[in-house]
Write a protein that holds these residues in place. Structure first.
Motif, PDB file in Angstrom:
ATOM      1  N   SER A 130      -1.995   0.621  -3.319  1.00 48.52           N
ATOM      2  CA  SER A 130      -3.101   1.583  -3.179  1.00 48.52           C
ATOM      3  C   SER A 130      -4.186   1.394  -4.226  1.00 48.52           C
ATOM      4  O   SER A 130      -5.384   1.541  -3.940  1.00 48.52           O
ATOM      5  N   ALA A 131      -3.808   1.075  -5.455  1.00 50.18           N
ATOM      6  CA  ALA A 131      -4.791   0.975  -6.545  1.00 50.18           C
ATOM      7  C   ALA A 131      -5.849  -0.088  -6.263  1.00 50.18           C
ATOM      8  O   ALA A 131      -6.987   0.016  -6.740  1.00 50.18           O
ATOM      9  N   ARG A 132      -5.506  -1.111  -5.492  1.00 47.34           N
ATOM     10  CA  ARG A 132      -6.452  -2.194  -5.210  1.00 47.34           C
ATOM     11  C   ARG A 132      -7.600  -1.730  -4.320  1.00 47.34           C
ATOM     12  O   ARG A 132      -8.622  -2.404  -4.208  1.00 47.34           O
ATOM     13  N   HIS A 177      -9.269   1.218  -4.542  1.00 46.88           N
ATOM     14  CA  HIS A 177     -10.031   2.310  -5.152  1.00 46.88           C
ATOM     15  C   HIS A 177     -11.538   2.142  -4.911  1.00 46.88           C
ATOM     16  O   HIS A 177     -12.220   3.092  -4.486  1.00 46.88           O
TER      17      HIS A 177
END
Length: 396
Positions: free
Chosen positions: A137-139, A141
């Motif tokens: 998920s962080a990729r 943002h």
């Protein structure tokens, strides 16, 4: 001795031929373009794979991934983000042997693969494995931030703000962290896929789909909550009244769908009847989805619009209903003359699990609907009772 020239046809013959040709042209023009040729649709016993053989058409596989309804701004952002992830992963596997397209809908995401009939079927098992990998998920943002920025710009008009208010009541926002939800929601895309195959070798491609892709039982979608009537009123920034009346409607597979569809067309024809003289400007939003649908009528006028809507209810005549039915049926027949439109109709039939004869029978189903039921639905749509009502009044 010179040969004497004698014309093959006399002037009388030529005149008769001309009149005959003219009559033939007039007769053929009254016959119209002829009946529509509907391609035959077949379905697997599992219920989530449909195929349609189409002569001289490329092979097409539509992978239909169900999603929760993407109506409110929060769910629309999440739908766009999942679509972007799928597009990125497909681009990583791009091949000159086939083309692809990814399209978000309000209750699904459609992946379409297309290749020439003389080309082999793509490696579907490997493609599925790559698409369904877990998401970090962080990729995503920055991608989410860009989606939010575009949505903010689109939401600045007063009309869009009305629509967003309606969708928030229809589907309340969770206020949750979207990136925190992303991994789970993306994984859920692949739990209950449906497929639509068309082309010259559709049956053979359908066999490959059954061998290489998951075709398990369908999982029920998350139902949309049935709304209760509500009313909101606030000041408008302009000099017009803006009113939205909206409600849930039946799902696409419901037997009452055709009557709802005709009622929406009746409203459109009624409100469009005298655009130059009408004090009302309008926009009609309407969609039947997997578990339930919605209808929203937006009207704008310099006087309070509800009194005008009450007058319009009296104009819903049998003649108007019959005209709307005939127009819808004729437009459907005309659209289905194009093979691409039959492919798109096949996608809907496969996704909603409709009978295989739905495409060919649809126009007659429209014509078979009872006028009284259509009139009642259309009248209800023009009344504030039992609906979401949002009114923006001009500042005085």
């Amino acid at each position: 001795m010179a040969n004497e020239y004698r014309p093959f046809f006399s002037r009388k013959h030529i005149s008769a031929l001309m009149w005959f040709s003219l009559l033939a042209i007039l007769l053929l023009s009254t016959l119209g373009p002829g009946d529509v040729e509907y391609y035959e649709i077949e379905a697997a016993k599992s219920g989530n794979l449909y195929w349609m053989e189409m002569h001289e058409q490329p092979e097409t596989l539509a992978i239909l991934l169900p999603t929760p309804a993407a109506l409110n701004p929060e769910q629309r952002r999440l739908q766009q983000l999942k679509t972007q992830i799928l597009q990125t992963r497909l681009q990583q596997m791009a091949s000159p042997a086939y083309s692809f397209n990814v399209a978000p809908r309000q209750d699904r995401i459609e992946i379409t693969l297309r290749w020439a009939s003389d080309q082999p079927v793509p490696d579907l098992k490997n493609l599925w494995r790559h698409l369904s990998q877990p998401v970090e998920s962080a990729r995503w943002h920055e991608a989410l931030k860009k989606i939010e920025a575009r949505q903010y710009l689109q939401s600045q008009s007063e009309e869009q703000q009305l629509i967003d208010q309606f969708f928030r009541q229809l589907q309340p926002e969770t206020r949750a962290d979207l990136l925190g939800m992303l991994a789970t929601r993306y994984h859920q895309l692949f739990t209950s896929p449906r497929y639509a195959v068309s082309g010259e070798q559709a049956e053979e491609v359908a066999e490959q789909v059954q061998q290489q892709l998951p075709t398990g039982p369908q999982v029920a979608a998350q139902p949309m909550p049935r709304i209760s009537a509500s009313s909101e009123q606030q000041s408008s920034s302009g000099d017009h009244y803006r009113l939205l009346l909206g409600s849930t409607i039946v799902a696409r597979i419901d037997p009452g769908y055709q009557a709802e569809r005709i009622a929406a067309r009746v409203l459109q024809d009624l409100l469009s009847a005298n655009p130059g003289n009408s004090p009302l400007q309008f926009r009609l939003l309407w969609s039947a989805l997997q578990e339930a649908g919605y209808r929203a009528l937006l009207v704008s006028s310099q006087v309070h619009p509800e009194s005008l809507l009450a007058q319009l209810q009296q104009q819903i005549s049998d003649e108007l209903i019959e005209h709307s039915q005939n127009q819808l049926a004729a437009e459907w027949q005309e659209r289905m003359r194009e093979p691409l439109n039959q492919q798109q109709a096949l996608n809907q039939i496969a996704f909603y699990g409709l009978p295989t004869d739905s495409m060919a029978e649809y126009s007659q189903q429209l014509l078979d609907q009872e006028p009284e039921q259509i009139r009642e639905i259309a009248r209800r749509a023009l009344q504030s009772e039992q609906q979401i009502r949002i009114l923006h009044s001009p500042r005085n």
